[in-house]
Design a protein around this motif. Structure first.
Motif, PDB file in Angstrom:
ATOM      1  N   TRP A 213       0.863  -1.186   0.000  1.00  0.00           N
ATOM      2  CA  TRP A 213       0.000   0.000   0.000  1.00  0.00           C
ATOM      3  C   TRP A 213       0.894   1.229   0.000  1.00  0.00           C
ATOM      4  O   TRP A 213       1.580   1.493   0.977  1.00  0.00           O
ATOM      5  CB  TRP A 213      -0.878   0.002   1.247  1.00  0.00           C
ATOM      6  CG  TRP A 213      -2.086   0.889   1.137  1.00  0.00           C
ATOM      7  CD1 TRP A 213      -2.114   2.241   0.972  1.00  0.00           C
ATOM      8  CD2 TRP A 213      -3.446   0.477   1.186  1.00  0.00           C
ATOM      9  NE1 TRP A 213      -3.400   2.693   0.914  1.00  0.00           N
ATOM     10  CE2 TRP A 213      -4.247   1.634   1.048  1.00  0.00           C
ATOM     11  CE3 TRP A 213      -4.073  -0.756   1.347  1.00  0.00           C
ATOM     12  CZ2 TRP A 213      -5.639   1.594   1.057  1.00  0.00           C
ATOM     13  CZ3 TRP A 213      -5.456  -0.799   1.364  1.00  0.00           C
ATOM     14  CH2 TRP A 213      -6.223   0.371   1.219  1.00  0.00           C
ATOM     15  N   GLY A 214       0.915   1.948  -1.097  1.00  0.00           N
ATOM     16  CA  GLY A 214       1.797   3.105  -1.234  1.00  0.00           C
ATOM     17  C   GLY A 214       3.153   2.682  -1.751  1.00  0.00           C
ATOM     18  O   GLY A 214       3.420   1.503  -1.973  1.00  0.00           O
ATOM     19  N   GLU A 215       4.005   3.674  -1.963  1.00  0.00           N
ATOM     20  CA  GLU A 215       5.327   3.447  -2.536  1.00  0.00           C
ATOM     21  C   GLU A 215       6.395   3.581  -1.455  1.00  0.00           C
ATOM     22  O   GLU A 215       6.398   4.554  -0.705  1.00  0.00           O
ATOM     23  CB  GLU A 215       5.570   4.464  -3.654  1.00  0.00           C
ATOM     24  CG  GLU A 215       6.833   4.256  -4.430  1.00  0.00           C
ATOM     25  CD  GLU A 215       6.812   2.997  -5.291  1.00  0.00           C
ATOM     26  OE1 GLU A 215       7.883   2.390  -5.448  1.00  0.00           O
ATOM     27  OE2 GLU A 215       5.729   2.628  -5.780  1.00  0.00           O
ATOM     28  N   ALA A 216       7.298   2.621  -1.389  1.00  0.00           N
ATOM     29  CA  ALA A 216       8.391   2.670  -0.418  1.00  0.00           C
ATOM     30  C   ALA A 216       9.179   3.960  -0.595  1.00  0.00           C
ATOM     31  O   ALA A 216       9.508   4.344  -1.712  1.00  0.00           O
ATOM     32  CB  ALA A 216       9.305   1.462  -0.588  1.00  0.00           C
ATOM     33  N   GLY A 217       9.451   4.646   0.505  1.00  0.00           N
ATOM     34  CA  GLY A 217      10.228   5.874   0.469  1.00  0.00           C
ATOM     35  C   GLY A 217       9.422   7.128   0.185  1.00  0.00           C
ATOM     36  O   GLY A 217       9.920   8.224   0.276  1.00  0.00           O
ATOM     37  N   GLU A 218       8.163   6.969  -0.185  1.00  0.00           N
ATOM     38  CA  GLU A 218       7.292   8.113  -0.445  1.00  0.00           C
ATOM     39  C   GLU A 218       6.095   8.023   0.488  1.00  0.00           C
ATOM     40  O   GLU A 218       5.169   7.256   0.236  1.00  0.00           O
ATOM     41  CB  GLU A 218       6.794   8.107  -1.898  1.00  0.00           C
ATOM     42  CG  GLU A 218       7.885   8.298  -2.912  1.00  0.00           C
ATOM     43  CD  GLU A 218       7.342   8.268  -4.334  1.00  0.00           C
ATOM     44  OE1 GLU A 218       6.134   8.487  -4.532  1.00  0.00           O
ATOM     45  OE2 GLU A 218       8.135   8.011  -5.242  1.00  0.00           O
ATOM     46  N   LEU A 219       6.116   8.789   1.558  1.00  0.00           N
ATOM     47  CA  LEU A 219       5.021   8.717   2.517  1.00  0.00           C
ATOM     48  C   LEU A 219       3.784   9.396   1.952  1.00  0.00           C
ATOM     49  O   LEU A 219       3.739  10.605   1.776  1.00  0.00           O
ATOM     50  CB  LEU A 219       5.405   9.378   3.845  1.00  0.00           C
ATOM     51  CG  LEU A 219       4.340   9.294   4.938  1.00  0.00           C
ATOM     52  CD1 LEU A 219       4.044   7.829   5.283  1.00  0.00           C
ATOM     53  CD2 LEU A 219       4.785  10.027   6.177  1.00  0.00           C
ATOM     54  N   ALA A 220       2.814   8.579   1.609  1.00  0.00           N
ATOM     55  CA  ALA A 220       1.513   9.103   1.180  1.00  0.00           C
ATOM     56  C   ALA A 220       0.697   9.295   2.455  1.00  0.00           C
ATOM     57  O   ALA A 220       0.512   8.364   3.225  1.00  0.00           O
ATOM     58  CB  ALA A 220       0.829   8.123   0.239  1.00  0.00           C
ATOM     59  N   THR A 221       0.246  10.484   2.702  1.00  0.00           N
ATOM     60  CA  THR A 221      -0.383  10.779   3.980  1.00  0.00           C
ATOM     61  C   THR A 221      -1.760  10.171   4.135  1.00  0.00           C
ATOM     62  O   THR A 221      -2.265  10.071   5.229  1.00  0.00           O
ATOM     63  CB  THR A 221      -0.481  12.300   4.196  1.00  0.00           C
ATOM     64  OG1 THR A 221      -1.218  12.866   3.122  1.00  0.00           O
ATOM     65  CG2 THR A 221       0.908  12.914   4.251  1.00  0.00           C
ATOM     66  N   GLY A 222      -2.399   9.768   3.060  1.00  0.00           N
ATOM     67  CA  GLY A 222      -3.742   9.224   3.177  1.00  0.00           C
ATOM     68  C   GLY A 222      -4.704  10.320   3.575  1.00  0.00           C
ATOM     69  O   GLY A 222      -4.374  11.498   3.566  1.00  0.00           O
ATOM     70  N   ALA A 223      -5.908   9.923   3.922  1.00  0.00           N
ATOM     71  CA  ALA A 223      -6.925  10.906   4.298  1.00  0.00           C
ATOM     72  C   ALA A 223      -7.722  10.373   5.479  1.00  0.00           C
ATOM     73  O   ALA A 223      -8.344   9.321   5.381  1.00  0.00           O
ATOM     74  CB  ALA A 223      -7.855  11.199   3.123  1.00  0.00           C
ATOM     75  N   ALA A 224      -7.691  11.090   6.580  1.00  0.00           N
ATOM     76  CA  ALA A 224      -8.428  10.660   7.773  1.00  0.00           C
ATOM     77  C   ALA A 224      -9.919  10.567   7.490  1.00  0.00           C
ATOM     78  O   ALA A 224     -10.605   9.702   8.031  1.00  0.00           O
ATOM     79  CB  ALA A 224      -8.161  11.630   8.925  1.00  0.00           C
TER      80      ALA A 224
END
Length: 159
Positions: free
Chosen positions: A106-117
């Motif tokens: 889920w997401g890309e390693a090294g790129e923190l995708a913040t998501g959505a609360a």
């Protein structure tokens, strides 16, 4: 939230990975019927709110090159993945194309995708196995589940 059936693709285990992926690329929700899906590429979800739902213990066998069964792009918000058995594949004869093999990413390693609360991603009723019904010693995976994003909820994970 109700989803019109015109926005749903019902896949069968005889469908090629590329055919299922083409439906996901169109933004459709995908229901995987019971069976064993020997994947040649990850099922990639990139549309916010998209659903990948397995029924009757749909089993996804990972591509032999080390890529995951399921990959959710980090910028996709509110994605739901549920009702799946993820299985590692025999990999000795095929070189890995990724530095770390996994079954779900889920997401890309090294790129923190913040998501959505306000629209978290959800993993529900996910089972993972390395070995499965086979006695083949070349079956393996480095990491079962990798999450590189905030606001992902896990419920009933057997990993």
């Amino acid at each position: 939230t109700a989803v019109p059936f015109s926005e749903v693709y019902v896949a069968r285990s005889s469908d090629a990975s590329s055919a299922i992926q083409a439906k996901l690329d169109l933004g459709l929700h995908v229901v995987l019927t019971p069976g064993i899906y020997n994947l040649t590429q990850p099922l990639t979800l990139s549309t916010s709110g998209q659903v990948l739902l397995g029924i009757g213990m749909a089993t996804l066998v990972a591509p032999k090159d080390g890529r995951p069964c399921v990959y959710v792009k980090g910028l996709a918000k509110g994605v739901r993945v549920a009702g799946l058995m993820l299985q590692a594949a025999a990999s000795q004869s095929t070189p890995k194309v990724v530095p770390v093999s996994s079954l779900l990413e889920w997401g890309e390693a090294g790129e923190l995708a913040t998501g959505a609360a306000a629209a978290p991603g959800v993993l529900s009723d996910i089972f993972a196995r390395v070995g499965g019904p086979d006695f083949d010693r070349s079956i393996g995976v480095d990491v079962v589940l990798r999450i590189h994003s905030n606001h992902v909820v896990g419920d009933n994970l057997w990993i």
